[in-house]
Write a protein that holds these residues in place. Sequence first.
Motif, short mmCIF file in Angstrom:
data_model
loop_
_atom_site.label_atom_id
_atom_site.label_comp_id
_atom_site.label_asym_id
_atom_site.label_seq_id
_atom_site.Cartn_x
_atom_site.Cartn_y
_atom_site.Cartn_z
N ALA A 17 -4.14 1.55 -2.39
CA ALA A 17 -2.95 0.81 -1.92
C ALA A 17 -2.01 1.74 -1.17
O ALA A 17 -1.33 1.32 -0.23
CB ALA A 17 -2.23 0.17 -3.11
N ILE A 18 -1.98 3.01 -1.55
CA ILE A 18 -1.12 3.98 -0.88
C ILE A 18 -1.85 4.68 0.27
O ILE A 18 -1.35 4.75 1.39
CB ILE A 18 -0.61 5.05 -1.88
N ALA A 19 -3.03 5.22 -0.01
CA ALA A 19 -3.74 6.04 0.97
C ALA A 19 -4.59 5.23 1.94
O ALA A 19 -5.00 5.73 2.98
CB ALA A 19 -4.64 7.05 0.25
N GLY A 20 -4.85 3.99 1.59
CA GLY A 20 -5.76 3.17 2.40
C GLY A 20 -7.18 3.31 1.87
O GLY A 20 -7.56 4.36 1.38
N ALA A 21 -7.94 2.24 1.98
CA ALA A 21 -9.33 2.25 1.52
C ALA A 21 -10.23 2.75 2.63
O ALA A 21 -10.01 2.44 3.80
CB ALA A 21 -9.74 0.85 1.09
N PRO A 22 -11.25 3.51 2.29
CA PRO A 22 -12.18 3.97 3.33
C PRO A 22 -12.93 2.78 3.94
O PRO A 22 -13.19 1.79 3.27
CB PRO A 22 -13.17 4.87 2.58
N ARG A 23 -13.25 2.91 5.20
CA ARG A 23 -14.07 1.88 5.85
C ARG A 23 -15.53 2.12 5.50
O ARG A 23 -15.95 3.27 5.38
CB ARG A 23 -13.88 1.93 7.36
N PRO A 24 -16.31 1.06 5.36
CA PRO A 24 -17.72 1.24 5.00
C PRO A 24 -18.47 2.17 5.96
O PRO A 24 -19.33 2.92 5.55
CB PRO A 24 -18.28 -0.18 5.05
N ARG A 25 -18.11 2.15 7.24
CA ARG A 25 -18.83 3.00 8.19
C ARG A 25 -18.52 4.48 8.03
O ARG A 25 -19.15 5.33 8.64
CB ARG A 25 -18.58 2.53 9.62
N GLU A 26 -17.50 4.82 7.23
CA GLU A 26 -17.19 6.22 6.98
C GLU A 26 -18.23 6.86 6.06
O GLU A 26 -18.23 8.06 5.87
CB GLU A 26 -15.80 6.36 6.35
N GLY A 27 -19.07 6.03 5.49
CA GLY A 27 -20.15 6.55 4.67
C GLY A 27 -19.83 6.51 3.20
O GLY A 27 -18.67 6.50 2.78
N MET A 162 -8.14 -7.70 -7.51
CA MET A 162 -7.06 -6.89 -6.96
C MET A 162 -7.62 -5.74 -6.14
O MET A 162 -7.12 -5.44 -5.05
CB MET A 162 -6.17 -6.35 -8.08
N LEU A 163 -8.65 -5.08 -6.65
CA LEU A 163 -9.29 -3.99 -5.91
C LEU A 163 -9.87 -4.50 -4.60
O LEU A 163 -9.72 -3.86 -3.56
CB LEU A 163 -10.39 -3.34 -6.76
N GLY A 164 -10.50 -5.66 -4.64
CA GLY A 164 -11.07 -6.23 -3.42
C GLY A 164 -10.01 -6.55 -2.38
O GLY A 164 -10.20 -6.27 -1.18
N ILE A 165 -8.90 -7.10 -2.81
CA ILE A 165 -7.80 -7.42 -1.89
C ILE A 165 -7.25 -6.14 -1.27
O ILE A 165 -7.03 -6.06 -0.06
CB ILE A 165 -6.71 -8.23 -2.61
N VAL A 166 -7.02 -5.12 -2.11
CA VAL A 166 -6.51 -3.85 -1.58
C VAL A 166 -7.50 -3.25 -0.59
O VAL A 166 -7.11 -2.77 0.49
CB VAL A 166 -6.22 -2.86 -2.74
N ALA A 167 -8.79 -3.30 -0.92
CA ALA A 167 -9.81 -2.73 -0.03
C ALA A 167 -9.85 -3.45 1.31
O ALA A 167 -10.04 -2.83 2.36
CB ALA A 167 -11.18 -2.77 -0.69
N LEU A 168 -9.64 -4.76 1.31
CA LEU A 168 -9.66 -5.53 2.56
C LEU A 168 -8.38 -5.32 3.38
O LEU A 168 -8.44 -5.19 4.60
CB LEU A 168 -9.84 -7.01 2.27
N VAL A 169 -7.25 -5.30 2.70
CA VAL A 169 -5.97 -5.23 3.41
C VAL A 169 -5.62 -3.80 3.84
O VAL A 169 -5.03 -3.61 4.90
CB VAL A 169 -4.85 -5.80 2.51
N ARG A 170 -5.99 -2.82 3.05
CA ARG A 170 -5.55 -1.44 3.30
C ARG A 170 -6.66 -0.55 3.84
O ARG A 170 -6.79 0.59 3.44
CB ARG A 170 -4.98 -0.84 2.02
N ARG A 171 -7.46 -1.03 4.76
CA ARG A 171 -8.49 -0.20 5.39
C ARG A 171 -7.82 0.93 6.15
O ARG A 171 -6.83 0.73 6.84
CB ARG A 171 -9.34 -1.02 6.37
N ARG A 172 -8.38 2.14 6.05
CA ARG A 172 -7.85 3.28 6.78
C ARG A 172 -8.06 3.11 8.26
O ARG A 172 -9.07 2.58 8.70
CB ARG A 172 -8.54 4.56 6.32
N ARG A 173 -7.11 3.60 9.02
CA ARG A 173 -7.22 3.54 10.48
C ARG A 173 -8.12 4.65 10.98
O ARG A 173 -8.18 5.71 10.48
CB ARG A 173 -5.85 3.67 11.11
#
Length: 173
Positions: A17-27, A162-173
């Motif tokens: 929620a703070i740092a952003g979730a990694p994108r799946p393509r980041e590995g 909640m984890l799923g929502i955070v992962a979808l909303v807070r993807r890292r740029r």
Amino acid sequence: MPSPLGHVIAGVAAGWAIAGAPRPREGGRVILEDVLLFGALGALPDVDLIVGVHSGPTHSIGAALIVATIAFLAARFQRIPRPFTTAAACCAAYASHVLLDWLATDSSPPIGIMALWPFRSDYYESDLHLFMAISRRYWTGWSFIHQNAIAVVREIAILLPMLGIVALVRRRR
């Protein structure tokens, strides 16, 4: 108090929620590193079980601030970009444990957590009791398994969305 699994899930959600979730393509490695770091921080306050003083100073905002300070210094030393964000994410992951335990049913004295340490040494417990107590009475057999299974399923039902929502909303740029 919630199970270690519940604390790990909440720690990852709070860190992302703070740092952003990694994108799946980041590995998988990046995702695994985040899950290990934030999950471990989410479960870390229960290290006090080893010395038999559960729900004391490790379950507090003061301990979360100590973790944030250590994370900030480590990020600066390792030249990680955005050390304040790293520290805040680590602090949130650790503090998620404090929040979950405050929202849980506590069945062993002292009731509650020492949430405001070092400012106060009182124990606090919410009236909401969102999470069930995890039994440590393994010798009771079926009731031990039954109670803990229900508690863990309830935690998963509350925390995974909640984890799923955070992962979808807070993807890292």
